[in-house]
Design a protein around this motif. Sequence first.
Motif, PDB file in Angstrom:
ATOM      1  N   UNK A  34       0.829  -1.209   0.000  1.00 61.13           N
ATOM      2  CA  UNK A  34       0.000   0.000   0.000  1.00 61.13           C
ATOM      3  C   UNK A  34       0.862   1.258   0.000  1.00 61.13           C
ATOM      4  N   UNK A  35       1.867   1.261   0.860  1.00 62.08           N
ATOM      5  CA  UNK A  35       2.755   2.429   0.975  1.00 62.08           C
ATOM      6  C   UNK A  35       3.496   2.669  -0.331  1.00 62.08           C
ATOM      7  N   UNK A  36       3.984   1.613  -0.965  1.00 62.95           N
ATOM      8  CA  UNK A  36       4.685   1.789  -2.242  1.00 62.95           C
ATOM      9  C   UNK A  36       3.748   2.358  -3.310  1.00 62.95           C
ATOM     10  N   UNK A  37       2.505   1.895  -3.325  1.00 65.35           N
ATOM     11  CA  UNK A  37       1.549   2.447  -4.280  1.00 65.35           C
ATOM     12  C   UNK A  37       1.303   3.929  -3.990  1.00 65.35           C
ATOM     13  N   UNK A  38       1.161   4.267  -2.721  1.00 61.15           N
ATOM     14  CA  UNK A  38       0.943   5.667  -2.337  1.00 61.15           C
ATOM     15  C   UNK A  38       2.156   6.515  -2.714  1.00 61.15           C
ATOM     16  N   UNK A  39       3.352   5.986  -2.483  1.00 60.28           N
ATOM     17  CA  UNK A  39       4.559   6.726  -2.890  1.00 60.28           C
ATOM     18  C   UNK A  39       4.559   6.941  -4.401  1.00 60.28           C
ATOM     19  N   UNK A  40       4.113   5.946  -5.140  1.00 61.26           N
ATOM     20  CA  UNK A  40       4.006   6.098  -6.586  1.00 61.26           C
ATOM     21  C   UNK A  40       3.073   7.240  -6.954  1.00 61.26           C
ATOM     22  N   UNK A  41       1.955   7.333  -6.260  1.00 52.67           N
ATOM     23  CA  UNK A  41       1.000   8.420  -6.498  1.00 52.67           C
ATOM     24  C   UNK A  41       1.647   9.769  -6.185  1.00 52.67           C
ATOM     25  N   UNK A  42       2.335   9.826  -5.068  1.00 53.22           N
ATOM     26  CA  UNK A  42       2.982  11.092  -4.667  1.00 53.22           C
ATOM     27  C   UNK A  42       3.994  11.529  -5.717  1.00 53.22           C
ATOM     28  N   UNK A  43       4.848  10.600  -6.148  1.00 52.35           N
ATOM     29  CA  UNK A  43       5.860  10.971  -7.145  1.00 52.35           C
ATOM     30  C   UNK A  43       5.222  11.301  -8.492  1.00 52.35           C
ATOM     31  N   UNK A  44       4.109  10.678  -8.788  1.00 54.44           N
ATOM     32  CA  UNK A  44       3.381  11.024 -10.003  1.00 54.44           C
ATOM     33  C   UNK A  44       2.871  12.461  -9.918  1.00 54.44           C
ATOM     34  N   UNK A  45       2.331  12.825  -8.770  1.00 57.11           N
ATOM     35  CA  UNK A  45       1.854  14.193  -8.566  1.00 57.11           C
ATOM     36  C   UNK A  45       3.003  15.205  -8.614  1.00 57.11           C
ATOM     37  N   UNK A  56       5.298   1.902  -8.158  1.00 59.66           N
ATOM     38  CA  UNK A  56       4.148   1.106  -8.583  1.00 59.66           C
ATOM     39  C   UNK A  56       4.580  -0.328  -8.887  1.00 59.66           C
ATOM     40  N   UNK A  57       5.732  -0.476  -9.538  1.00 57.34           N
ATOM     41  CA  UNK A  57       6.240  -1.824  -9.831  1.00 57.34           C
ATOM     42  C   UNK A  57       6.557  -2.583  -8.546  1.00 57.34           C
ATOM     43  N   UNK A  58       7.182  -1.905  -7.577  1.00 60.98           N
ATOM     44  CA  UNK A  58       7.479  -2.563  -6.299  1.00 60.98           C
ATOM     45  C   UNK A  58       6.198  -3.039  -5.620  1.00 60.98           C
ATOM     46  N   UNK A  59       5.178  -2.190  -5.626  1.00 55.63           N
ATOM     47  CA  UNK A  59       3.904  -2.554  -5.029  1.00 55.63           C
ATOM     48  C   UNK A  59       3.311  -3.767  -5.738  1.00 55.63           C
ATOM     49  N   UNK A  60       3.362  -3.744  -7.054  1.00 56.66           N
ATOM     50  CA  UNK A  60       2.809  -4.842  -7.848  1.00 56.66           C
ATOM     51  C   UNK A  60       3.555  -6.150  -7.589  1.00 56.66           C
TER      52      UNK A  60
END
Length: 154
Positions: A34-45, A56-60
């Motif tokens: 979950x945290x890795x996905x959220x970090x992906x969102x943050x870096x996307x923003x 996102x890949x790490x989360x997946x």
Amino acid sequence: MDELKLIIENIKNQNLDDALEQCQKYENIKNRHLIYNIKGVIFSKKNQIDLSETFFLKSHYIESNFEDPIKNLYLIYLKKGNVGAAIDFAKKLYKLNVSNDLYNYYLAYAYELQNNDHEAINYYKSCIELNGPNKIKALNNIGGLYLRNNKTKT
């Protein structure tokens, strides 16, 4: 879970650095995907697409059936123009839930970008048959494909 709500609230309020700090603080083995996905969102923003993709890949890889990073990766690969990778992730979403009209639409759209009209039309038709919220977009896109292929009566 209150920690995750706080992180999400900071993202909504554009406090991205605070959200990243909280991710570091609250990350553990149970919530890492979950945290890795959220970090992906943050870096996307933050417009740091490559770093976003990495998280996102790490989360997946941690939780292969977690749909959020798969959707995010699909969108990133579309943005990067990597249609082949977008198709791969759209297929994963589709396999997770074939009755989700959005996943049918994603797969159809990626095939359309690849100029694979036959597959695009098949998945647009599936999306339309599911009669979900993406039906209108699928109808429009399939109509555009038929128009481009000089099949105006279809």
